[in-house]
Write an enzyme that holds these catalytic residues in place. Structure first.
Site, PDB file in Angstrom:
ATOM      1  CE1 TYR A 157     -31.073 -22.085 -21.975  1.00  0.00           C
ATOM      2  CE2 TYR A 157     -31.406 -24.301 -22.813  1.00  0.00           C
ATOM      3  CZ  TYR A 157     -31.749 -22.961 -22.792  1.00  0.00           C
ATOM      4  OH  TYR A 157     -32.784 -22.508 -23.588  1.00  0.00           O
ATOM      5  CE  LYS A 161     -34.544 -22.511 -20.664  1.00  0.00           C
ATOM      6  NZ  LYS A 161     -35.405 -21.337 -20.386  1.00  0.00           N
TER       7      LYS A 161
END
Ligand code: NAD
Length: 262
Positions: A157, A161
């Protein structure tokens, strides 16, 4: 009275729930025709119906953002039916938490496919319409506080991101001559189904209580112990969608209650 988004067509991915839903509703309230896109068509249609019931314009669209053909078909279909795509909000996302040494390659690939392939594919499809006749447009990515910092258990993640910051900067550079601007909105924790699911998972992996996950892990670095709200994020997206110049293009906007400040 004229509204900021009158006459604009917006596509919001992952809009069947949480942050995407709030963004779709906010853009529709400001006058946009909103394509509520989600892998979960029933959820997307429910949100679109709620927008229409409130007096706005919206359609529910089935779209798996990681599927090249599905993305092209859905975005081309929206542009053909509604004139173009003026605003893309690439928001669909998932979370999987595990320590790196236990992280499954399949989970790593799944996160990168939805967050990064999805951002790329929806951007490419939307830009083809925004570039036509120099109509221009706005591309907004839902980043995260994790676009600018890291937390344990979130290797894929955090990587994804951070990657969105790079894509947004390239869109700003390439899109400028076509009147296209790009932004990344970076919230800290917002109470959505994605976050509710993580609380017991993090409690298990970190060996602490769920209350401690919320107080220490999710809000511990903020200045006030507060969640960011859905409206904070949606209002920022509306502001950026309607902003009249390229003054901010390529940048990210932190909504983190002081967790990360730039
Ligand atoms: P959510 O789970 O409430 O909503 C995510 C939506 O994305 C769901 O409707 C889901 O069906 C959809 N989706 C999942 N995979 C998809 C795919 N392949 N194609 C299309 N749609 C798909 O989550 P949320 O909290 O609203 O998260 C939205 C975005 O905000 C994500 O990118 C997330 O990383 C980001 N974000 C969330 C928080 C938070 O605290 N909730 C903080 C920062 C960033």
């Amino acid at each position: 009275m004229a509204r900021e988004m009158d006459g604009k067509v917006a596509v919001v991915t992952g809009a069947g729930s949480g942050i995407g839903r709030a963004i779709a509703e906010k853009l529709a309230q400001a006058g946009a025709m909103v394509a509520v896109a989600d892998i979960n068509l029933a959820g997307a249609e429910q949100v679109a119906q709620a927008i229409v019931a409130a007096g706005g314009r919206a359609v529910g669209v089935a779209m798996d953002v990681a599927d090249e053909a599905a993305v092209d078909e859905a975005i081309d279909g929206i542009a053909a039916k509604h004139g173009s795509v003026d605003v893309l909000v690439s928001n669909a996302g998932i979370q999987i938490v595990d320590p790196i040494v236990e992280f499954k390659l399949a989970d790593w690939r799944k996160i990168l496919a939805i967050h990064l392939d999805g951002a790329f594919l929806t951007t490419r499809a939307a830009l083809r319409h925004m570039y036509r006749g120099k109509r221009g447009g706005v591309v907004i990515y839902t980043g995260s506080v994790h676009s600018h910092t890291a937390s344990p258990l979130k290797c894929a993640y955090v990587t994804a991101k951070h990657g969105l910051l790079g894509l947004a900067r390239v869109v700003a550079k390439e899109g400028a001559e076509h009147g296209v601007r790009s932004y990344v909105v970076c919230p800290s924790f917002v109470r959505t189904p994605l976050v509710d699911k993580q609380i017991p998972e993090q409690a298990r992996d970190l060996g602490i209580s769920e209350e401690e996950v919320v107080r220490k892990v999710m809000l511990g670095e903020t200045v006030d112990g507060e969640f960011t709200t859905l409206d904070d994020v949606a209002s920022t997206v509306l502001f950026l969608s309607a902003f009249p110049s390229a003054a901010f293009t390529g940048q990210s906007f932190l909504l983190t209650h002081g967790w990360v400040m730039h």
